[in-house]
Motif scaffolding. Structure first.
Motif, PDB file in Angstrom:
ATOM      1  N   PHE A  76       7.362  -0.222   3.521  1.00  0.00           N
ATOM      2  CA  PHE A  76       6.890  -0.154   4.907  1.00  0.00           C
ATOM      3  C   PHE A  76       5.684  -1.074   5.083  1.00  0.00           C
ATOM      4  N   ILE A  77       5.790  -2.022   6.017  1.00  0.00           N
ATOM      5  CA  ILE A  77       4.730  -2.997   6.260  1.00  0.00           C
ATOM      6  C   ILE A  77       4.025  -2.672   7.568  1.00  0.00           C
ATOM      7  N   GLU A  78       2.701  -2.581   7.499  1.00  0.00           N
ATOM      8  CA  GLU A  78       1.892  -2.332   8.687  1.00  0.00           C
ATOM      9  C   GLU A  78       0.856  -3.434   8.849  1.00  0.00           C
ATOM     10  N   LYS A  79       0.603  -3.788  10.087  1.00  0.00           N
ATOM     11  CA  LYS A  79      -0.406  -4.786  10.415  1.00  0.00           C
ATOM     12  C   LYS A  79      -1.754  -4.083  10.557  1.00  0.00           C
ATOM     13  N   THR A  80      -2.762  -4.560   9.802  1.00  0.00           N
ATOM     14  CA  THR A  80      -4.120  -4.035   9.954  1.00  0.00           C
ATOM     15  C   THR A  80      -4.935  -5.039  10.765  1.00  0.00           C
ATOM     16  N   VAL A  81      -6.241  -4.855  10.794  1.00  0.00           N
ATOM     17  CA  VAL A  81      -7.090  -5.708  11.636  1.00  0.00           C
ATOM     18  C   VAL A  81      -6.918  -7.180  11.290  1.00  0.00           C
ATOM     19  N   ASN A 108      -0.616  -4.230   5.154  1.00  0.00           N
ATOM     20  CA  ASN A 108      -0.586  -3.129   4.199  1.00  0.00           C
ATOM     21  C   ASN A 108       0.873  -2.765   3.913  1.00  0.00           C
ATOM     22  N   ILE A 109       1.236  -2.637   2.627  1.00  0.00           N
ATOM     23  CA  ILE A 109       2.608  -2.303   2.243  1.00  0.00           C
ATOM     24  C   ILE A 109       2.602  -1.000   1.463  1.00  0.00           C
ATOM     25  N   GLU A 110       3.421  -0.040   1.910  1.00  0.00           N
ATOM     26  CA  GLU A 110       3.495   1.277   1.274  1.00  0.00           C
ATOM     27  C   GLU A 110       4.932   1.570   0.862  1.00  0.00           C
ATOM     28  N   LEU A 111       5.072   2.429  -0.161  1.00  0.00           N
ATOM     29  CA  LEU A 111       6.404   2.839  -0.597  1.00  0.00           C
ATOM     30  C   LEU A 111       6.331   4.180  -1.308  1.00  0.00           C
TER      31      LEU A 111
END
Length: 602
Positions: A384-389, A393-396
């Motif tokens: 899961f890729i999220e855009k930060t400021v 960030n990549i989580e699994l």
């Protein structure tokens, strides 16, 4: 070689070094502009730097220097590498593996130039003690001088082979002071090592969602080009023979020319040496394309048709690799495979991905933000890729991440009737027909106490255990507080067989009623009488054959409709005949016993 990890730094949205684990099947999920495609394109730059080329504008706008870094970590590297033809060595012996015994290669692109050139480093746990840390950069004469200066007896090494001199020098140290080192591969044996390793790197094939429509549309030509590369890879010995024959005959001609020249100008002739400058590139000599029978170019057809060709390239590869269990390691990277495709085709594509990923010859990397597709993906594949400021960030791999993915994409559990007393999780929609017809016939024949409808047991297709849809459905089951059971195809005779057996074993250990079919899939149980074959037909089915394909070809029907068309003709007697098996001298009936066990869960 198998790609295990990619690290990206200062590339587009990725400012700090982002570490991304890669598995056999890896799916990047996130909103638009989250950075999914950037990962695929960073890998394209690392492996090819052609379809996507590293540019100055790729540098992260908040980077603290002008260097883009793309690092790949590999396992299953070659046991031996050839630097000196007479003496193979290994990455371990040359201290070229990292602290985890993996091959780690970093490519750095300095964006001070408009078209950045790569610098290649091997990141390794390498000697740092004085006089031991630069051996791979030394020429043969320099290595001999170093050995002499360290008072190493000449009998400890072969002075004609660099690797043996290095081993003797390293062996003379009590403490090499091994430490993580970035070894630039730009000269002497460092360059030879990397030139050798390049031959073992996986083929990376990126298929983008936004293709241009032109005569040489890469959406069609890329897989065909890959087919040529694979064909050539399987003919390596023959091609090497041709190369040697051409080389020998050409050099012979050159030598005869020089012999004649020597008669006229000995001084000039003695200065000239015949030498091949470059190896021939056979793959550029073969062009493969696909035309419709009325000669309409593929690029003039709809985008859905073009990508459907690509879809079936994947399915053909799955079948070929599954049958051969060999071939080049290939990384298929597919951006948004759902584009322009019917939902049924999306499901088939995911199945092709899973089959390819389980062959051992291929890795699949894809991006998506479509709920229907994401729901079919195995949980362990999700990133899961999220855009930060100012970063990404990549989580699994956690319950929180799965919930975040489901909420972001809107993945919903399959509906369960409110009056359901239990559910059976099955793979596909056609399995509903299979289970209901079988249970009804066996009940009418006196072999079951109830049907599933009578017991209000819901049949829920989830595509396979361990995917996001399955996870979401079980959370719904938890709210209903009703029991659930599982039935999977065994996929007997394929690369997925053991995985399915292990999945069922884990469920049974947890107290869940769970089974795999004894034959490959339900279609393998169809009684031949129900196919209404012509007299004298030799058509037959085995426990492990691809019955869906065989029946579809024999009866000119779609594979997806086999159970609906032919299993619904099965009588109770025919079902009892095909489900019967011997268990150490005892006659048993697979579905009669399995279904009664499911019914008894109430």
């Amino acid at each position: 070689m198998i790609l295990e990890e990619v690290r990206i730094k200062n590339f587009r949205g990725y400012r700090t070094e982002t570490i991304i684990p890669i598995s056999n099947l890896t799916a990047f999920i996130g909103k638009n502009d989250a950075g999914k495609s950037s990962v695929l394109e960073a890998l394209e730059i690392f492996f090819n730097n052609s379809l996507v080329v590293c540019e100055r504008e790729d540098l992260n706008i908040n980077a603290d220097n002008n260097q883009i870094e793309i690092t790949c970590v590999f396992s299953d590297y070659p046991n031996e590498i050839i630097i000196d033809a007479a003496a193979p060595t290994s990455l371990a012996n040359e201290y070229l593996l990292n602290e985890n015994n993996r091959l780690e290669i970093k490519k750095v692109f300095a964006t001070s130039a408009a078209k950045p050139k790569e610098k290649v480093f091997i990141i390794c746990n390498h000697p740092t003690a004085e006089n031991s840390n630069d051996l791979l950069e030394l020429k043969k004469a320099e290595l001999k001088t170093r050995a002499t200066g360290l008072n190493i007896p000449q009998g400890n090494y072969n002075g004609n082979i660099n690797s043996t001199i290095r081993q003797a020098i390293w062996a003379s140290f009590e403490d090499l002071k091994l430490a993580r080192t970035e070894l630039l591969v730009d000269k002497e044996d460092t360059k030879k090592v990397y030139d050798t390793l390049k031959n073992y790197l996986p083929i990376y094939a990126l298929f983008q969602s936004d293709r241009q429509s032109k005569d040489d549309d890469k959406e069609v030509t890329d897989p065909m080009k890959l087919a040529v590369q694979q064909a050539l890879a399987e003919l390596t010995d023959e091609i090497e023979h041709i190369k040697n024959e051409v080389r020998n005959k050409a050099i012979d001609t050159a030598n005869r020319t020089l012999a004649k020249l020597k008669e006229m100008s000995p001084e000039l002739a003695n200065e000239l040496i015949p030498e091949f400058k470059t190896e021939p590139k056979f793959d550029s000599q073969f062009k493969l394309t696909i035309n419709s029978e009325d000669n309409i170019p593929i690029n003039k057809r709809g985008s859905g048709v073009r990508r459907l060709i690509l879809l079936n390239f994947f399915r053909a590869e799955a079948e070929r690799l599954r049958n051969q269990h060999q071939g080049n390691q290939i990384i298929f990277a597919f951006e948004e495979p759902e584009t322009s495709q019917h939902p049924d085709h999306q499901e088939m594509l995911i199945q092709a991905f899973i089959e390819l990923a389980n062959t051992g010859n291929s890795q699949i990397i894809l991006t998506t933000h479509t709920p229907a597709l994401a729901g079919l993906l195995p949980l362990e594949s999700l990133r899961f890729i999220e855009k930060t400021v100012d970063d990404r960030n990549i989580e699994l791999g956690t319950e929180e991440v799965f919930e975040k993915i489901a909420q972001t994409l809107g993945v919903l559990a399959d509906p369960i009737p409110k009056n359901a007393t239990a559910i059976i999780l099955i793979e596909g929609k056609s399995d509903v027909t299979f289970l209901n017809h079988t249970a009804n016939q066996l009940k009418n024949g006196g072999h079951l106490t109830h049907t599933f409808q009578e017991k209000r047991i819901a049949l829920v297709p989830i595509g396979g255990c361990g995917n996001l849809k399955h996870w979401k459905t079980l959370r719904l089951v938890d709210q209903f507080q009703i029991p659930y059971c599982v039935l999977l195809d065994s996929d007997k005779g394929t690369n997925e067989e053991q995985k399915n057996i292990d999945t069922i074993a884990d469920l049974v250990q947890s107290g869940i009623k769970a089974y795999v079919t004894r034959k490959r899939e339900p279609e393998n149980y169809i009684h031949l009488d129900c196919l209404q074959l012509p007299a004298g037909s030799t058509f037959t089915l085995t426990d492990t054959c691809d019955a869906k394909v065989l029946i579809a070809n024999e009866k000119s029907t779609k594979k997806e409709l086999i159970l609906e068309r032919f299993w619904t003709r099965m009588t109770a007697e025919q079902i009892r005949e095909v489900e019967q098996y011997d268990d150490n001298g005892t006659t048993r009936y697979e579905f009669s016993e399995m279904f009664q066990d499911f019914i008894n869960v109430i």
